[in-house]
Design an enzyme around this catalytic site. Structure first.
Site, PDB file in Angstrom:
ATOM      1  N   GLU A   1      27.004 -34.307-103.094  1.00  0.00           N
ATOM      2  CA  GLU A   1      27.172 -33.017-103.776  1.00  0.00           C
ATOM      3  C   GLU A   1      25.961 -32.676-104.654  1.00  0.00           C
ATOM      4  OE1 GLU A   1      30.275 -30.454-106.595  1.00  0.00           O
ATOM      5  OE2 GLU A   1      30.431 -32.631-106.582  1.00  0.00           O
TER       6      GLU A   1
ATOM      7  N   LYS B   1      28.978 -31.476 -99.978  1.00  0.00           N
ATOM      8  CA  LYS B   1      29.707 -30.524-100.827  1.00  0.00           C
ATOM      9  C   LYS B   1      28.658 -29.656-101.503  1.00  0.00           C
ATOM     10  CE  LYS B   1      33.190 -29.940-104.423  1.00  0.00           C
ATOM     11  NZ  LYS B   1      34.404 -30.470-105.066  1.00  0.00           N
TER      12      LYS B   1
END
Length: 291
Positions: free
Chosen positions: A174, A209
């Protein structure tokens, strides 16, 4: 027996983010209608947030098939829901468990905030694996279109990702792009190029993500990449309505929202009200994810 990898790859739903940690927990509790005066010290604070998460997980609408995965905070993973370890309670509801592994952010340098060191990571990964957890999530933040900073942040994400893969878990990388950052459209192109470059250095699949890009479908070639199991989107400060509207423009990208999922839930709601509110948010986010 649920095939967790297949469930995530098929992507017919979204991943719930239930992983607010120390710093963001009081804010999450206040949003839920639990005032600071109702708890004292970390243990009571985490007990309150665990009550909230247990209520979400056991709510009928949470296991209606539209939530395909859930990201847990370490203390939630180690806790219990209805007398079972939380990951098992999720698996029993057909939901793939993930664990947030990062220890927060370093101060900004080169327009980015790298992850702090994680000296206990191998121990945490072994414990997560033993509890049936499928994957991990690690967050760092990009605040400006600085090529050097973005290259460093992506390299660090993949370095940790390799450690996760070695432990037999699937990493969700992420590198969040701050949605308020200037020059984000340009910076996201740099980010994509760095991710594509680093994907060449691994043999197994990872998840990504990412912030919902300024340019719709910018990440289409990441979504289609053989080394990417799934690309999920963070809400990044957008309201549920805004996040869903933006996400729906991006084919194949599914939600992994926290605020967008939880913003209308309140401690004082009856179980029926709570479940209806949660169910409405789940329906809206699911529709944007499979659009």
């Amino acid at each position: 027996m649920m095939d967790m990898k297949k469930q995530i790859a098929d992507g017919q739903g979204f991943v719930a983010a239930l992983d607010q940690s120390g710093g963001s927990t009081p804010k999450a509790l206040r949003g839920y209608g639990v005032e600071d005066s109702e708890w004292s010290g970390d243990d009571e604070m985490f007990a309150k947030i665990h009550e909230m998460r247990s209520r979400i997980i056991t709510s009928p609408s949470f296991s209606n098939g539209k939530v395909i995965g859930a990201i847990l905070f370490e203390k939630t993973m180690d806790g219990q829901v209805e007398g079972k370890p939380t990951p098992q309670a999720l698996i029993d509801r057909g939901i793939v468990p993930f664990i947030k592994i990062d220890k927060g952010l370093e101060d900004e340098a080169n327009g980015v905030q790298m992850m702090k060191p994680m000296p206990e990571l191998d121990t945490l990964l072994a414990r997560a694996k033993s509890l049936g957890v499928f994957g991990t999530k690690e967050r760092s933040v990009i605040n400006e279109a600085n090529p050097e900073g973005i290259a460093a942040i992506v390299a660090q994400q993949f370095e940790v990702g390799r450690q996760v893969l070695a432990a037999g878990l699937v990493p969700m990388l992420e590198p969040e792009y701050n949605i308020k950052a200037e020059g984000r459209a340009e910076g996201e192109k740099i980010l994509k190029a760095e991710i594509l470059k680093n994907l060449e250095s691994i043999d197994e699949q990872v998840m990504l993500k990412l912030s919902i890009p300024v340019e719709a479908n910018l990440y289409a070639d990441l979504i289609a990449h053989p080394k990417v199991l799934a690309v999920v989107a963070l809400s990044g400060g957008y309201s549920t309505d805004e996040a869903c509207a933006e996400l729906a423009k991006n084919k194949g990208m599914i939600a992994s929202f926290s605020r967008g999922l939880l913003q209308d839930l309140r401690a004082g709601q009856s179980d029926a009200e709570f479940d209806k509110t949660l169910g409405d948010a789940i329906d809206q986010i699911h529709a944007a994810s499979v659009a």
